[in-house]
Design a protein around this motif. Structure first.
Motif, short mmCIF file in Angstrom:
data_model
loop_
_atom_site.label_atom_id
_atom_site.label_comp_id
_atom_site.label_asym_id
_atom_site.label_seq_id
_atom_site.Cartn_x
_atom_site.Cartn_y
_atom_site.Cartn_z
N GLU A 109 0.81 -1.21 0.00
CA GLU A 109 0.00 0.00 0.00
C GLU A 109 0.85 1.26 0.00
O GLU A 109 0.38 2.32 -0.41
CB GLU A 109 -0.95 -0.01 1.19
CG GLU A 109 -2.05 -1.03 1.06
CD GLU A 109 -2.93 -1.16 2.29
OE1 GLU A 109 -2.52 -0.69 3.37
OE2 GLU A 109 -4.03 -1.73 2.16
N SER A 110 2.09 1.16 0.45
CA SER A 110 2.95 2.34 0.50
C SER A 110 3.68 2.62 -0.81
O SER A 110 4.33 3.65 -0.94
CB SER A 110 3.98 2.18 1.63
OG SER A 110 4.93 1.19 1.29
N ILE A 111 3.55 1.74 -1.78
CA ILE A 111 4.20 1.96 -3.08
C ILE A 111 3.49 3.14 -3.77
O ILE A 111 2.27 3.17 -3.87
CB ILE A 111 4.14 0.70 -3.96
CG1 ILE A 111 4.91 -0.45 -3.28
CG2 ILE A 111 4.69 0.97 -5.34
CD1 ILE A 111 4.80 -1.78 -3.99
N PRO A 112 4.27 4.12 -4.25
CA PRO A 112 3.67 5.33 -4.84
C PRO A 112 2.85 5.06 -6.10
O PRO A 112 3.05 4.07 -6.80
CB PRO A 112 4.89 6.20 -5.19
CG PRO A 112 6.07 5.56 -4.57
CD PRO A 112 5.72 4.16 -4.23
N ASP A 113 1.96 5.98 -6.37
CA ASP A 113 1.11 6.00 -7.57
C ASP A 113 0.21 4.78 -7.69
O ASP A 113 -0.17 4.38 -8.79
CB ASP A 113 1.96 6.14 -8.84
CG ASP A 113 2.75 7.44 -8.87
OD1 ASP A 113 2.22 8.46 -8.36
OD2 ASP A 113 3.88 7.43 -9.39
N GLY A 114 -0.12 4.15 -6.58
CA GLY A 114 -1.05 3.02 -6.60
C GLY A 114 -0.51 1.77 -7.27
O GLY A 114 -1.28 0.88 -7.63
N ALA A 115 0.81 1.69 -7.43
CA ALA A 115 1.41 0.56 -8.13
C ALA A 115 1.26 -0.76 -7.37
O ALA A 115 1.33 -1.82 -7.97
CB ALA A 115 2.89 0.83 -8.40
#
Length: 93
Positions: free
Chosen positions: A49-55
């Motif tokens: 969940e912490s990966i940027p841009d919803g990746a």
């Protein structure tokens, strides 16, 4: 800030008093193992969940579904499903 060294699995490792209705042996080992895997995978979910841009949203939603089903197998004490979800969660990374 003071850091405390608490054991999150203390309730699992502690001895149960006799006559509690809980069984020891293979089934309790499966329950303990599944609980540990659920905790581990929930930590992975926060990472995804912490990966940027919803990746990481797809991975997060898949893992959330696995954890939900694993919880349900524990609640229903379905040992066949517990073993299935233990094996599935064990391979999550």
């Amino acid at each position: 800030m003071t850091s405390t060294n608490s054991d999150h699995f203390n309730f699992i490792n502690s001895k149960l008093p006799t006559g509690t209705g809980f069984q020891s042996g293979e089934h309790s080992d499966l329950v303990q193992g599944l609980l540990r895997e659920i905790i581990r995978v929930k930590e992975l979910i926060t990472y995804y969940e912490s990966i940027p841009d919803g990746a990481g949203q797809l991975g997060s939603s898949i893992l959330n579904e696995l954890v939900l089903e694993a919880y349900n197998s524990l609640v229903n004490y379905d040992t066949v499903l517990m073993q299935k979800y233990y094996d599935l969660l064990l391979n999550c990374d």
